[in-house]
Every structure is written in C-alpha cells, then in structure tokens.
Scaffold this motif. Structure first.
Motif, PDB file in Angstrom:
ATOM      1  N   LYS A  13     -28.534 -46.629 -14.879  1.00 24.74           N
ATOM      2  CA  LYS A  13     -29.398 -46.259 -13.595  1.00 24.74           C
ATOM      3  C   LYS A  13     -28.579 -45.181 -12.930  1.00 24.74           C
ATOM      4  CE  LYS A  13     -32.171 -47.892  -9.495  1.00 24.74           C
ATOM      5  NZ  LYS A  13     -32.617 -48.979  -8.979  1.00 24.74           N
ATOM      6  N   TYR A  14     -27.259 -45.503 -12.584  1.00 19.03           N
ATOM      7  CA  TYR A  14     -26.509 -44.502 -11.991  1.00 19.03           C
ATOM      8  C   TYR A  14     -25.442 -43.749 -12.642  1.00 19.03           C
ATOM      9  CZ  TYR A  14     -28.164 -47.739  -8.278  1.00 19.03           C
ATOM     10  OH  TYR A  14     -28.692 -48.423  -7.411  1.00 19.03           O
ATOM     11  N   ASN A  15     -25.454 -42.518 -12.309  1.00 21.07           N
ATOM     12  CA  ASN A  15     -24.267 -41.786 -13.353  1.00 21.07           C
ATOM     13  C   ASN A  15     -22.876 -41.538 -12.728  1.00 21.07           C
ATOM     14  OD1 ASN A  15     -26.377 -40.572 -14.981  1.00 21.07           O
ATOM     15  ND2 ASN A  15     -27.138 -39.334 -13.444  1.00 21.07           N
ATOM     16  N   ASP A  16     -22.656 -41.831 -11.617  1.00 21.89           N
ATOM     17  CA  ASP A  16     -21.148 -41.922 -11.020  1.00 21.89           C
ATOM     18  C   ASP A  16     -21.092 -42.744  -9.726  1.00 21.89           C
ATOM     19  OD1 ASP A  16     -22.421 -40.176  -8.948  1.00 21.89           O
ATOM     20  OD2 ASP A  16     -21.798 -38.247 -10.133  1.00 21.89           O
ATOM     21  N   THR A  17     -19.939 -42.829  -9.214  1.00 25.61           N
ATOM     22  CA  THR A  17     -19.693 -43.382  -8.026  1.00 25.61           C
ATOM     23  C   THR A  17     -20.610 -43.061  -6.752  1.00 25.61           C
ATOM     24  OG1 THR A  17     -17.461 -43.819  -8.776  1.00 25.61           O
ATOM     25  CG2 THR A  17     -17.835 -44.129  -6.554  1.00 25.61           C
ATOM     26  N   THR A  18     -20.556 -41.530  -6.747  1.00 24.78           N
ATOM     27  CA  THR A  18     -21.244 -40.782  -5.754  1.00 24.78           C
ATOM     28  C   THR A  18     -22.603 -41.289  -5.569  1.00 24.78           C
ATOM     29  OG1 THR A  18     -19.992 -38.746  -6.018  1.00 24.78           O
ATOM     30  CG2 THR A  18     -21.985 -38.643  -4.697  1.00 24.78           C
ATOM     31  N   GLU A  19     -23.399 -41.508  -6.556  1.00 22.26           N
ATOM     32  CA  GLU A  19     -24.841 -42.029  -6.815  1.00 22.26           C
ATOM     33  C   GLU A  19     -24.629 -43.371  -6.249  1.00 22.26           C
ATOM     34  OE1 GLU A  19     -26.830 -41.543 -10.165  1.00 22.26           O
ATOM     35  OE2 GLU A  19     -26.630 -39.476 -10.084  1.00 22.26           O
ATOM     36  N   SER A  34     -16.078 -46.991  -2.495  1.00 20.76           N
ATOM     37  CA  SER A  34     -15.059 -47.482  -3.338  1.00 20.76           C
ATOM     38  C   SER A  34     -14.032 -48.375  -2.668  1.00 20.76           C
ATOM     39  CB  SER A  34     -14.124 -46.062  -3.648  1.00 20.76           C
ATOM     40  OG  SER A  34     -15.012 -45.258  -4.276  1.00 20.76           O
ATOM     41  N   VAL A  35     -13.784 -48.071  -1.310  1.00 21.65           N
ATOM     42  CA  VAL A  35     -12.592 -49.231  -0.576  1.00 21.65           C
ATOM     43  C   VAL A  35     -13.467 -50.440  -0.594  1.00 21.65           C
ATOM     44  CG1 VAL A  35     -11.299 -49.713   1.501  1.00 21.65           C
ATOM     45  CG2 VAL A  35     -11.387 -47.372   0.265  1.00 21.65           C
ATOM     46  N   ALA A  36     -14.756 -50.462  -0.100  1.00 23.50           N
ATOM     47  CA  ALA A  36     -15.788 -51.691   0.194  1.00 23.50           C
ATOM     48  C   ALA A  36     -15.778 -52.415  -0.881  1.00 23.50           C
ATOM     49  CB  ALA A  36     -16.461 -51.171   0.971  1.00 23.50           C
ATOM     50  N   TYR A  37     -16.173 -51.675  -2.053  1.00 23.44           N
ATOM     51  CA  TYR A  37     -16.475 -52.419  -3.288  1.00 23.44           C
ATOM     52  C   TYR A  37     -15.305 -53.058  -3.738  1.00 23.44           C
ATOM     53  CZ  TYR A  37     -19.032 -52.631  -7.893  1.00 23.44           C
ATOM     54  OH  TYR A  37     -19.519 -53.353  -8.842  1.00 23.44           O
ATOM     55  N   LYS A  38     -14.284 -52.291  -3.600  1.00 23.22           N
ATOM     56  CA  LYS A  38     -13.064 -52.892  -4.424  1.00 23.22           C
ATOM     57  C   LYS A  38     -12.720 -54.118  -3.439  1.00 23.22           C
ATOM     58  CE  LYS A  38      -8.536 -52.029  -6.513  1.00 23.22           C
ATOM     59  NZ  LYS A  38      -7.573 -50.976  -7.228  1.00 23.22           N
ATOM     60  N   GLU A  39     -12.754 -54.160  -2.120  1.00 21.68           N
ATOM     61  CA  GLU A  39     -12.254 -55.134  -1.477  1.00 21.68           C
ATOM     62  C   GLU A  39     -13.218 -56.306  -1.713  1.00 21.68           C
ATOM     63  OE1 GLU A  39     -12.721 -54.131   2.838  1.00 21.68           O
ATOM     64  OE2 GLU A  39     -11.096 -52.918   2.689  1.00 21.68           O
ATOM     65  N   VAL A  40     -14.487 -56.192  -1.908  1.00 25.08           N
ATOM     66  CA  VAL A  40     -15.380 -57.276  -2.267  1.00 25.08           C
ATOM     67  C   VAL A  40     -15.275 -57.938  -3.679  1.00 25.08           C
ATOM     68  CG1 VAL A  40     -17.906 -57.955  -2.577  1.00 25.08           C
ATOM     69  CG2 VAL A  40     -17.145 -56.330  -0.892  1.00 25.08           C
ATOM     70  N   PHE A  41     -15.013 -57.109  -4.877  1.00 26.26           N
ATOM     71  CA  PHE A  41     -15.016 -57.537  -6.210  1.00 26.26           C
ATOM     72  C   PHE A  41     -13.486 -57.358  -6.802  1.00 26.26           C
ATOM     73  CE2 PHE A  41     -19.477 -55.759  -5.452  1.00 26.26           C
ATOM     74  CZ  PHE A  41     -19.946 -57.088  -5.505  1.00 26.26           C
ATOM     75  N   GLY A  42     -12.613 -56.703  -6.300  1.00 26.26           N
ATOM     76  CA  GLY A  42     -11.261 -56.688  -6.860  1.00 26.26           C
ATOM     77  C   GLY A  42     -11.255 -55.702  -7.889  1.00 26.26           C
ATOM     78  N   ILE A  43     -12.147 -54.709  -7.976  1.00 28.83           N
ATOM     79  CA  ILE A  43     -12.125 -53.830  -9.359  1.00 28.83           C
ATOM     80  C   ILE A  43     -12.867 -52.695  -8.549  1.00 28.83           C
ATOM     81  CG2 ILE A  43     -14.395 -54.763 -10.110  1.00 28.83           C
ATOM     82  CD1 ILE A  43     -13.352 -53.831 -12.966  1.00 28.83           C
ATOM     83  N   SER A  44     -12.380 -51.248  -9.107  1.00 30.32           N
ATOM     84  CA  SER A  44     -12.920 -50.205  -8.623  1.00 30.32           C
ATOM     85  C   SER A  44     -14.438 -50.231  -9.262  1.00 30.32           C
ATOM     86  CB  SER A  44     -12.454 -48.995  -9.109  1.00 30.32           C
ATOM     87  OG  SER A  44     -12.520 -48.749 -10.612  1.00 30.32           O
ATOM     88  N   PRO A  45     -15.265 -49.281  -8.538  1.00 29.85           N
ATOM     89  CA  PRO A  45     -16.920 -49.171  -8.757  1.00 29.85           C
ATOM     90  C   PRO A  45     -17.029 -48.539 -10.142  1.00 29.85           C
ATOM     91  CG  PRO A  45     -16.428 -48.008  -6.853  1.00 29.85           C
ATOM     92  CD  PRO A  45     -15.246 -48.758  -6.992  1.00 29.85           C
ATOM     93  N   GLN A  46     -16.161 -47.617 -10.341  1.00 28.59           N
ATOM     94  CA  GLN A  46     -16.082 -46.822 -11.613  1.00 28.59           C
ATOM     95  C   GLN A  46     -15.769 -47.902 -12.808  1.00 28.59           C
ATOM     96  OE1 GLN A  46     -13.365 -43.752 -11.892  1.00 28.59           O
ATOM     97  NE2 GLN A  46     -14.172 -42.907 -13.801  1.00 28.59           N
ATOM     98  N   LYS A  47     -14.813 -48.743 -12.653  1.00 32.83           N
ATOM     99  CA  LYS A  47     -14.347 -49.584 -13.774  1.00 32.83           C
ATOM    100  C   LYS A  47     -15.270 -50.763 -14.128  1.00 32.83           C
ATOM    101  CE  LYS A  47      -9.424 -48.719 -13.760  1.00 32.83           C
ATOM    102  NZ  LYS A  47      -8.129 -49.587 -13.302  1.00 32.83           N
ATOM    103  N   ASP A  48     -16.124 -51.123 -12.887  1.00 31.62           N
ATOM    104  CA  ASP A  48     -17.001 -52.196 -12.881  1.00 31.62           C
ATOM    105  C   ASP A  48     -18.166 -51.591 -13.674  1.00 31.62           C
ATOM    106  OD1 ASP A  48     -17.443 -54.700 -12.669  1.00 31.62           O
ATOM    107  OD2 ASP A  48     -18.557 -54.472 -10.725  1.00 31.62           O
ATOM    108  N   HIS A  49     -18.709 -50.264 -13.299  1.00 25.00           N
ATOM    109  CA  HIS A  49     -19.767 -49.682 -13.864  1.00 25.00           C
ATOM    110  C   HIS A  49     -19.592 -49.648 -15.479  1.00 25.00           C
ATOM    111  CE1 HIS A  49     -22.424 -46.021 -14.285  1.00 25.00           C
ATOM    112  NE2 HIS A  49     -23.124 -47.068 -14.366  1.00 25.00           N
ATOM    113  N   ILE A  50     -18.240 -49.086 -15.704  1.00 25.77           N
ATOM    114  CA  ILE A  50     -18.087 -49.068 -17.370  1.00 25.77           C
ATOM    115  C   ILE A  50     -18.037 -50.415 -17.994  1.00 25.77           C
ATOM    116  CG2 ILE A  50     -15.999 -48.881 -19.030  1.00 25.77           C
ATOM    117  CD1 ILE A  50     -15.091 -46.371 -17.042  1.00 25.77           C
ATOM    118  N   ARG A  51     -17.424 -51.428 -17.089  1.00 25.97           N
ATOM    119  CA  ARG A  51     -17.775 -52.807 -17.627  1.00 25.97           C
ATOM    120  C   ARG A  51     -19.113 -53.236 -17.880  1.00 25.97           C
ATOM    121  NH1 ARG A  51     -14.552 -57.096 -14.206  1.00 25.97           N
ATOM    122  NH2 ARG A  51     -12.689 -56.394 -15.375  1.00 25.97           N
TER     123      ARG A  51
END
Length: 128
Positions: free
Chosen positions: A41-47, A60-77
């Motif tokens: 559904k999402y192409n990148d972190t901006t979306e 990106s900062v908020a996401y990493k604070e909550v989950f301990g992983i960057s949104p880009q890496k989590d999206h790949i996961r």
C-alpha cells in the motif's frame, strides 16, 4: 538562539513527554498494522508519514521510538513476511508475489528477499 541550543531544548521536551506522544504512538501503531496487513500500500517513508499527518523526519523518529526499528526497515520486514507466507502456499508466481508485496521490479524483490533471509525466493519455496 543557536540551532544547537534549540535542538537541545527539543530533545529535552521529547524526553519529558516520554518520547513519542500518545497520539503519534497510536497513529504509528495503526499504520504498522496497516503496513503488515497490506505492505504494498505504501511506496516509501514519505507516504507513511503523510498517512499519519507528520513530516517525514518527525515520523521516522516517532516510529523508531515506538517500535525500535526504522519505518523503512520495518516496511521491508513486512514485505518479506508476506512474501514468505505467499511462497509457502506455492500457488502464485514470483512476479505475482513481488507485485502483491509492493515491488515494481522482480529483481529488486529477489535481491531484498535474499538479503533478508539468506536464500532466494525460489529456494525458499522449494523448502516447503
């Protein structure tokens, strides 16, 4: 006021507020559920940032604070997780799977899958 001092005050305020505030944390949690349900559904972190109403850097900062992983890496996961499931049921082609997981290029999908799992999607499928 220098940018260094301003940055220090911003970091201090975030620490006093407990990191990502409740609204941002909840928005990130809902987005993460969406990402894992539908990784294409999402192409990148901006979306993703736009979906929760934040600037990309703050998101990106908020996401990493909550989950301990960057949104880009989590999206790949999330993409690799869905691809692994689809490969295990064995009825779709690699092209179809890559498109369902949000990849526009099958070769990028294969490289990213191998990087994440240590084996190619074809070998992963054969193991099932």
């Amino acid at each position: 006021m220098s940018s260094e001092v301003l940055g220090m005050f911003i970091r201090l305020k975030r620490q006093l507020n407990g990191g990502a505030n409740g609204y941002h944390a909840e928005a990130c949690k809902m987005l993460r559920s969406d990402i894992y349900r539908e990784p294409g559904k999402y192409n990148d972190t901006t979306e993703m940032a736009n979906a929760v109403g934040l600037r990309r850097s703050r998101f990106s900062v908020a996401y990493k604070e909550v989950f301990g992983i960057s949104p880009q890496k989590d999206h790949i996961r999330a993409k690799i997780s869905k691809a692994s499931y689809l490969l295990s049921i064995g009825t779709l082609s690699l092209q179809e799977i890559s498109e369902m997981c949000g990849y526009s290029n099958i070769y990028h999908f294969i490289r990213q899958f191998r990087s994440a799992t240590g084996i190619t999607p074809g070998k992963y499928r054969k193991n099932f």
